[in-house]
Design an enzyme around this catalytic site. Sequence first.
Site: not given
Ligand code: BES
Ligand code: ZN
Length: 583
Positions: A126-128, A259-261, A284-285, A288, A307, A364, A372, A535-537
Amino acid sequence: MARLDPHSHTDLSQPQQRHLSWTTEVDFEGRRMQATAVLQFDRGGGPVDLDSRGLEIQGIEAPDGTSLRFELGQPEPILGQRLRVLLPEGVDTCIIRYRTGAEASALQWLEPEQTAGGKAPFLYSQCQAIHARSVVPLQDTPRLRITYDATLNVPSGLRSLMAASAVDGATEGGRTIERWRMDEPIPPYLLAFAVGDLASRELGPRSRVWAEPSVVERAAHEFASVDRMLTSAESLFGPYSWGRFDLLVLPPSFPYGGMENPRLTFLTPTLLTGDRSLVNVVAHELSHSWTGNLVTNASAEDFWLNEGFTVFGERRILELLEGQNMLALHAAVGRQALDEAISNFRDRPQLTRLRTKLEGVDPDDAFSQVPYEKGYLFLRALEDVVGRPAFDRFFRRYMDAFHFKSITTEELLELVRTELPGALETVNAPRWIDGEGVPLGAPVARSSRLEAVERLGTGLPPAAARDWSPWEWQVYLNRLPRPAPAELVTSLDEQFRLTEAPNPEVLVAWLTMAIRGGYPPAVRRAETFLGEVGRMKYLKPLYGALISGPGTRPLAEACARRYRKRYHVIAAAGVDALLRKGT
Ligand code: BES
Ligand code: ZN
């Protein structure tokens, strides 16, 4: 030298990377990758500063085999170590032999018991935003795109996947060697791979889904609509530039929803609810692929360009596929998350701006729903001013003007000035871009289903709420006071069995609310859930609720200690930060 990207040692006056040839062998026992990175620059001559974190550099050579001088700087807390390579005049390529560090921040190494199958280990990256440097030494800034080719050598029986096109593969001497290439120039944060026991199912002419064998059928069912999504997205944003749009469902510790790889979106298995209610993450992905992967933020300071535009794109797709009622529910939940994020940043209000200053701030730590949802609302405000047809034309023009470019907020504003004259003044853009919080008069979502939920206030929902979508439940639960009246919490659980909610979005909205009132079944459920997903969310609100709930702080500390090895390094760091902050 003033840094253009506060999170990279890159000096734009030096040679700039163009192509990476990466060869690596994955060692699961040692939890290391032994690798060679051949970096090609636009020119030779002079020093070139690369980013690296924890890498053990074994040697650097020119293509003719002569050793090149290099200097590895001291580790810096956010940036990692500068790796300065001296390129002789006329030598535009260097070959770096190295090994990844024991704590590579982009990598998660999973034991077999942390996977669904329980038999094979798993590794993913997970590089971003700035973790690519813990896997490959390079100029780790989204300003400098690279094409790449890669050779991954993994134990046979496992397979590797990359966010790239497959070239070929072979098995020899107990190892499987697969080759990949990415011919479209990408920012380094889109470098991605996974290794494990993986199987796939076809979803459409341009898509398949990958997952562990015991998960892949459920995944194929959940994401069956992906081809319709892809055609809808093309009808809105223009042709898809990346060839394939494949999906990879990771083990539950994956720290993000998605993650939008490029060519291979990474997804959390928490989306697999069986009812396709969380596929907006895929939309969403997919968005991107245009906003983020074609038009890229120049640095994390302009992250909202990635975002905010992508949430806008996601919701345009959603509106096409699911209609205005669902769109309004999603936007309402988004607004609630935005208000929550702004309140969490009360001691760092500068992070509630769209354009941020992140010198000395880890991206981070700065991560929140602000880029967003505030970004989305700003674009919606512009759309309201000029009307949908004009804004749609602008959106296309934006992608055309900047495709395969990395841009700043100023470059976007310049384009709006010429394409939509007067619009920035009408919405008072500086309040959005450089002001804190959300301007008054921001667009508000409306729909009959949303209003029906809002009318309930703190009343008990009718029996018909059994048929609510997870989005109605979230709107309702997030509006309840904290703590909510104990009788309401008990009746809700009796009637709607929310502590057993199968949908993780509903479950987490419920638990965070009920924990604040000290409701014991919710506290117990949170304790198990925190050990199941990374999952951090979900981790952040649940730990947050336990930290401030009545008498539950010690449990938050105990869970963090007990489960931290199951979390990705980035997620464990996020939990630690919450515990330090104490709210
Ligand atoms: N690119 C992000 C995930 C991310 C952001 C990873 C910053 C590392 C650093 C990805 O597109 C994202 O926004 N994911 C969301 C999806 C949601 C907004 C629908 C997520 O993970 O919750
Ligand atoms: Zn995103």
